[in-house]
Write an enzyme that holds these catalytic residues in place. Structure first.
Site, PDB file in Angstrom:
ATOM      1  N   TRP A 102       0.837  -1.217   0.000  1.00 49.05           N
ATOM      2  CA  TRP A 102       0.000   0.000   0.000  1.00 49.05           C
ATOM      3  C   TRP A 102       0.863   1.255   0.000  1.00 49.05           C
ATOM      4  O   TRP A 102       0.540   2.237  -0.659  1.00 49.05           O
ATOM      5  CB  TRP A 102      -0.975  -0.016   1.172  1.00 49.05           C
ATOM      6  CG  TRP A 102      -1.977  -1.124   1.059  1.00 49.05           C
ATOM      7  CD1 TRP A 102      -2.150  -2.160   1.923  1.00 49.05           C
ATOM      8  CD2 TRP A 102      -2.920  -1.330  -0.013  1.00 49.05           C
ATOM      9  NE1 TRP A 102      -3.146  -2.990   1.470  1.00 49.05           N
ATOM     10  CE2 TRP A 102      -3.631  -2.506   0.295  1.00 49.05           C
ATOM     11  CE3 TRP A 102      -3.237  -0.637  -1.179  1.00 49.05           C
ATOM     12  CZ2 TRP A 102      -4.644  -3.011  -0.537  1.00 49.05           C
ATOM     13  CZ3 TRP A 102      -4.242  -1.130  -2.008  1.00 49.05           C
ATOM     14  CH2 TRP A 102      -4.926  -2.302  -1.682  1.00 49.05           C
ATOM     15  N   ASP A 172      -1.375   6.720   6.249  1.00 50.37           N
ATOM     16  CA  ASP A 172      -2.492   5.842   5.909  1.00 50.37           C
ATOM     17  C   ASP A 172      -2.679   4.907   7.100  1.00 50.37           C
ATOM     18  O   ASP A 172      -1.798   4.094   7.397  1.00 50.37           O
ATOM     19  CB  ASP A 172      -2.111   5.055   4.640  1.00 50.37           C
ATOM     20  CG  ASP A 172      -3.135   3.995   4.251  1.00 50.37           C
ATOM     21  OD1 ASP A 172      -4.144   3.821   4.972  1.00 50.37           O
ATOM     22  OD2 ASP A 172      -2.920   3.343   3.206  1.00 50.37           O
ATOM     23  N   LYS A 196     -11.958  -1.730   6.614  1.00 49.60           N
ATOM     24  CA  LYS A 196     -11.116  -2.603   7.415  1.00 49.60           C
ATOM     25  C   LYS A 196     -11.641  -2.671   8.852  1.00 49.60           C
ATOM     26  O   LYS A 196     -11.707  -3.734   9.421  1.00 49.60           O
ATOM     27  CB  LYS A 196      -9.662  -2.119   7.426  1.00 49.60           C
ATOM     28  CG  LYS A 196      -9.069  -1.888   6.042  1.00 49.60           C
ATOM     29  CD  LYS A 196      -8.910  -3.152   5.228  1.00 49.60           C
ATOM     30  CE  LYS A 196      -8.763  -2.914   3.744  1.00 49.60           C
ATOM     31  NZ  LYS A 196      -7.532  -2.297   3.314  1.00 49.60           N
TER      32      LYS A 196
END
Ligand SMILES: *Cc1c(COP(=O)(O)O)cnc(C)c1O
Length: 361
Positions: A102, A172, A196
């Site tokens: 990511w 993030d 999530k």
């Protein structure tokens, strides 16, 4: 009705009481005669929902008054572009720490917009650790330093933030959102995709320091312009109303069940310890991450054989422990044990693993 234990990395399991509440209110939300899915985003009912969601978010995360909380769309991935477009606006330089896929995707996207370098990386050991950095590792004139706080695929987490001096730190926090306290004042921006730990897919929350707003590049799409979104109280266009509503219910649940993110963290530590202790003592299953950087949310593990991995995943699925297959880029197994995974789910998983080990040794 029988529910499985869902160890998916995202979209992921939600608290049962939240699902029940949403079900009970689905035909008629608070006497409105409509579902939240159907009502106007300018209605009084929805206005109360989004305001309450923001209030709870501020309360749980102790968000300082000089930060905006935005409820946006496009997922975490859209922010990979929004961040350079909004904040790479001084020297046009930004420094990224590459701790997994990511972070790498964010880094690659940012390269379209300026002079972007990888200040550190843990790619040399398949992202199984968090690289140590010093303030000197970042360029003096970098507009910001970017990290991915919890690495969903590889199962590592920053236990301490990298020291960045007076630079703006952007993080993030998609896969550790609301799982433990965060000192928001240490960041210029934190953001998280909701699917999530917070809500179904379709929502991303951005918490941004006000003084950083207002310098987006001219080419920044209006939907990605944080200043425009902030000025419109996240209602520039139709927001993902249903997802924001579930987010509010999840925040209510955290507050009622745990009271604070400190208590949420204690719960998550207790839960993760059950699995890590088992892995540390097992002769068949091994964790893949160095102990000091282990995530409380995503726990990757392997056996020494691909065949055994596949057999384990198959039998676990049949027994009601689903989505334990590791990310397609790394293989093995991964148990994502977000806030809503009950301790009992991890205890039963560990029992099942012990039994599997006995039968297959
Ligand atoms: C899942 C995930 C993403 C991607 O989220 P999307 O909402 O699908 O764009 C980004 N960062 C992290 C840390 C993630 O876990």
């Amino acid at each position: 009705m029988s529910r499985v234990y869902n160890f998916s990395a995202g979209p992921s399991t939600l608290p049962e009481s939240v699902l029940q509440k949403a079900g009970a209110e689905i035909m008629d939300y608070h006497g409105s005669g409509q579902s939240v899915m159907e009502m106007s985003h300018r209605s009084k009912w929805f206005d109360d929902i989004i305001k309450e969601a923001e209030k709870l978010m501020r309360e749980l995360y102790k968000v300082p008054d000089n930060y905006k909380v935005l409820f946006l769309q496009g997922g975490a991935s859209a922010q990979f572009s929004a961040i350079p477009l909004n904040f790479m606006n001084g020297s046009g330089k930004a420094d990224y720490i590459i701790t997994g896929q990511w972070a790498k995707k964010a880094f690659q996207e940012a390269q379209k917009y300026g002079d972007v370098v990888a200040a550190a990386s843990s790619a040399d050991k398949t992202f199984t650790y968090i690289p140590k950095t010093k303030p000197e590792d970042f360029r003096d004139d970098a507009d910001y330093v970017y990290i991915c706080m919890n690495n969903t695929i590889y199962g590592t987490v920053y236990k301490e933030l990298p020291p960045v001096g007076d630079k703006v730190l952007i993080a993030d926090v998609s896969s550790c959102a609301l799982s433990e306290p965060l000192d928001i004042s240490k960041f210029g921006v934190v953001y998280f995709g909701a699917q999530k730990n917070v809500a179904p897919a379709g929502l991303v929350v951005v918490i941004v320091r006000e003084d950083l707003l207002g310098n987006a590049r001219d080419i920044c799409p209006v939907m990605m312009n944080y200043k425009i979104q902030a000025d419109a109280d996240s209602l520039y266009n139709t927001p993902p109303c249903w997802t924001i509503y579930i987010c509010k219910l999840v925040l209510d649940w955290i507050k009622e069940e745990f009271g604070s993110l400190e208590a949420m963290k204690a719960h998550n530590e207790k839960k993760a310890a059950i699995l890590y202790n088992f892995l540390d003592n097992s002769k068949m299953f091994h964790g893949t991450v160095v102990p000091e950087d282990r995530s409380l949310m995503n726990v990757p593990f392997v056996t020494d054989s691909e065949e055994l991995n596949a057999k384990f995943i198959k039998e676990a699925t049949e027994a009601g422990f689903v989505n334990l297959k590791g990310h397609r880029t790394v293989g093995g197994m991964r148990a994502s044990i977000y806030n809503a995974m009950p301790i009992e789910g991890v205890e039963k998983l560990v029992e099942f693993m012990a039994e599997f080990e006995k039968e297959n040794m």
